[in-house]
Design an enzyme around this catalytic site. Structure first.
Site, PDB file in Angstrom:
ATOM      1  N   ARG A 147      59.924  48.566  67.023  1.00 35.23           N
ATOM      2  CA  ARG A 147      59.813  50.030  67.091  1.00 35.23           C
ATOM      3  C   ARG A 147      58.567  50.381  67.897  1.00 35.23           C
ATOM      4  NH1 ARG A 147      58.098  54.173  62.265  1.00 35.23           N
ATOM      5  NH2 ARG A 147      56.066  53.807  63.217  1.00 35.23           N
ATOM      6  N   TYR A 159      52.508  60.941  65.276  1.00 39.31           N
ATOM      7  CA  TYR A 159      53.095  60.072  64.272  1.00 39.31           C
ATOM      8  C   TYR A 159      53.242  58.646  64.820  1.00 39.31           C
ATOM      9  CZ  TYR A 159      56.135  57.317  61.632  1.00 39.31           C
ATOM     10  OH  TYR A 159      56.603  56.236  60.945  1.00 39.31           O
ATOM     11  N   ASP A 207      60.992  56.008  66.734  1.00 36.87           N
ATOM     12  CA  ASP A 207      61.145  56.865  65.551  1.00 36.87           C
ATOM     13  C   ASP A 207      60.655  58.271  65.892  1.00 36.87           C
ATOM     14  OD1 ASP A 207      61.211  58.058  63.085  1.00 36.87           O
ATOM     15  OD2 ASP A 207      59.908  56.592  62.078  1.00 36.87           O
ATOM     16  N   HIS A 209      60.811  60.788  63.813  1.00 38.27           N
ATOM     17  CA  HIS A 209      60.219  61.299  62.565  1.00 38.27           C
ATOM     18  C   HIS A 209      60.607  62.755  62.303  1.00 38.27           C
ATOM     19  CE1 HIS A 209      56.947  60.610  59.447  1.00 38.27           C
ATOM     20  NE2 HIS A 209      57.590  59.472  59.488  1.00 38.27           N
ATOM     21  N   GLU A 233      65.580  56.789  65.932  1.00 37.02           N
ATOM     22  CA  GLU A 233      65.460  56.972  64.479  1.00 37.02           C
ATOM     23  C   GLU A 233      65.108  58.411  64.112  1.00 37.02           C
ATOM     24  OE1 GLU A 233      62.859  54.140  62.570  1.00 37.02           O
ATOM     25  OE2 GLU A 233      62.340  55.569  61.004  1.00 37.02           O
ATOM     26  N   GLU A 259      65.744  57.996  55.863  1.00 34.14           N
ATOM     27  CA  GLU A 259      64.660  57.614  54.954  1.00 34.14           C
ATOM     28  C   GLU A 259      64.279  58.742  53.988  1.00 34.14           C
ATOM     29  OE1 GLU A 259      61.863  56.581  58.120  1.00 34.14           O
ATOM     30  OE2 GLU A 259      60.499  58.084  57.350  1.00 34.14           O
ATOM     31  N   ARG A 280      69.606  54.518  56.881  1.00 30.59           N
ATOM     32  CA  ARG A 280      68.349  53.821  56.576  1.00 30.59           C
ATOM     33  C   ARG A 280      67.614  54.448  55.398  1.00 30.59           C
ATOM     34  NH1 ARG A 280      64.140  55.070  58.546  1.00 30.59           N
ATOM     35  NH2 ARG A 280      63.452  52.953  58.960  1.00 30.59           N
ATOM     36  N   GLU A 336      63.585  46.955  58.453  1.00 27.86           N
ATOM     37  CA  GLU A 336      62.183  47.271  58.779  1.00 27.86           C
ATOM     38  C   GLU A 336      61.255  46.531  57.816  1.00 27.86           C
ATOM     39  OE1 GLU A 336      61.005  51.332  57.933  1.00 27.86           O
ATOM     40  OE2 GLU A 336      59.443  51.261  59.463  1.00 27.86           O
ATOM     41  N   TRP A 399      55.990  66.711  59.842  1.00 24.63           N
ATOM     42  CA  TRP A 399      55.231  65.506  60.199  1.00 24.63           C
ATOM     43  C   TRP A 399      56.210  64.407  60.461  1.00 24.63           C
ATOM     44  CZ3 TRP A 399      54.308  60.700  57.415  1.00 24.63           C
ATOM     45  CH2 TRP A 399      53.446  59.831  58.120  1.00 24.63           C
TER      46      TRP A 399
END
Ligand code: GCO
Ligand code: MG
Length: 399
Positions: A147, A159, A207, A209, A233, A259, A280, A336, A399
């Site tokens: 990643r 991030y 990612d 985020h 992601e 997530e 995920r 991960e 975030w």
């Protein structure tokens, strides 16, 4: 196999963890993890004050029944706090069941479908060169999937890149400033740079985020196509599942999400409409192994693979649970894994082992982890927040 004691352990051996020990009348015990980064004590109080009394006297063997009792039986159900507590209980009960049977948890789940779980970790830099150097070092260590994150010029903290991440542990949340335009300009350039430096063989991805709007995410996914990402992601906020349709209309970049989901029903539309390629969820937040294997089974029907969340803020117990499930899951995709600070091993032993790009777990009965309660006391909880984000005009962003 009556439960006679339930102990919540809050400890900070370099990071905060909320751990659970469930003890049965035979002396056999199991360990679980319900760490919710930045809101640890809410889960700890819930476990200690409300859930522990409900477990005493119950049969530890009845995992599904206890899961249903804690999820549906509370009336006020779901969400990250309640379901992290539920996850801690679930992991500890699977650990007990494995120890009782004398079998590793992957064996209880049907046995190994693979020898190791393909694994990724993070390369994060302040510049393209730093991200590239870190990725190169990971390739040398055997990582086949990486990643990649980079700081965005002209913003304050990004991030996954040095500055934001180093803010963990401050008394109050560090505030990052983030803008979509420089971000959207930078990320395709990062992957162009990475591909020219690292070649095509290594699998790379990014990612987001949960920061973009649907059309921004669609643009990014489309512009990243030449660089063949393993997946993109969490492009969108978890509230906006329907917006994944818009990304799909524009791009063939594989998508991963989940997530922040805390139950199987949240995953459903993304899986059943094939709007994502990887699911995920976090085994410490979604309801443990019991919920994860159901999500994996639904995903299998729609050719969606698993990529369970494995950040450093969950303990080696959840990392071990991830790999037990990975090994037994036919539609496993990738795992991960981020190494913990070495002092974590003072308190928690066990967890996955990395070699040549793959994770394995020991054949020890249960999850193969243990918690030293005395050592945990020597590392008391330290209040810590995740960073927050504002746009340049001062308004709150994700975030
Ligand atoms: C990941 C995640 C994490 C989260 C963290 C928050 O993909 O690993 O996005 O880095 O930010 O788990 O506590
Ligand atoms: Mg993530």
């Amino acid at each position: 196999m009556k439960i006679i004691d339930v102990r919540t352990i809050v400890t900070c051996p370099g990071r905060n963890f909320v751990l659970l020990k469930i003890v049965t009348e035979s002396g056999l015990y199991g360990v679980g993890d319900g760490t919710l980064n930045g809101r640890e004590l809410a889960v700890a109080e819930l476990l200690q004050q409300h859930i522990a009394p409900l477990l005493i006297g119950r049969d530890a063997d009845r995992i599904e029944d206890i899961w249903q009792y804690l999820f549906r039986g509370t009336y006020w159900r779901g969400g990250p706090v309640l379901n992290s507590a539920l996850s801690a209980v679930d992991l500890a009960l699977w650990d007990i069941k494995g120890k009782r049977a004398g079998l590793p948890v992957y064996s209880l789940l049907g046995g190994k479908t693979r020898d190791g779980a393909l694994c990724y970790t993070h390369a994060s830099g302040e510049s393209f060169a730093e991200t590239t150097d870190k990725a190169r070092a990971l390739i040398e260590r055997g990582f086949k999937v990486i990643r990649c994150q980079t700081a965005i010029p002209g913003t304050k903290g990004t991030y996954g890149a040095g500055r934001g991440a180093s803010a963990h542990g401050k008394a109050l949340p560090f505030e990052e400033i983030w803008e979509p335009a420089p971000y959207l300009r930078t990320i395709p350039r990062l992957f162009e740079h990475l591909r020219s430096e690292l070649g095509d063989e290594v699998e790379l991805f990014h990612d987001v985020h949960e920061r973009l709007t649907p059309i921004q995410a669609a643009r990014l996914a489309k512009e990243l196509e030449p660089f063949q990402l393993f997946f993109l992601e969490d492009p969108l906020r978890p509230e906006h599942k329907e917006s994944f349709r818009l990304i799909r209309q524009h791009s063939t970049t594989p998508l991963a999400m989940g997530e922040l989901f805390t139950n199987k029903w949240e995953c459903l539309p993304l899986i059943t409409e094939q709007l994502i390629d990887f699911i995920r969820c976090d085994l410490a937040h979604v309801g443990g192994i019991t919920e994860a294997r159901k999500i994996a089974a639904v995903a299998e029907c729609y050719q969606v693979q698993t990529a369970w969340h494995g950040p450093p803020d969950i303990s080696p117990i959840t990392h071990a649970a991830n790999v037990h499930v990975d090994l037994a899951t036919p539609n496993f995709g990738v795992q991960e894994w981020v190494e913990h600070p070495p002092q974590v091993a003072d308190v928690i032993t066990g967890g996955p082992t990395f070699a040549d790009g793959y994770l394995t777990v020991s054949d020890a009965p249960g999850l193969g982890c243990d918690v030293d309660e005395e050592a945990a006391q020597r590392h008391p909880y330290q209040r810590a927040y995740l960073p927050t984000v504002r746009r340049a005009d001062g308004s709150v962003h994700d975030w």
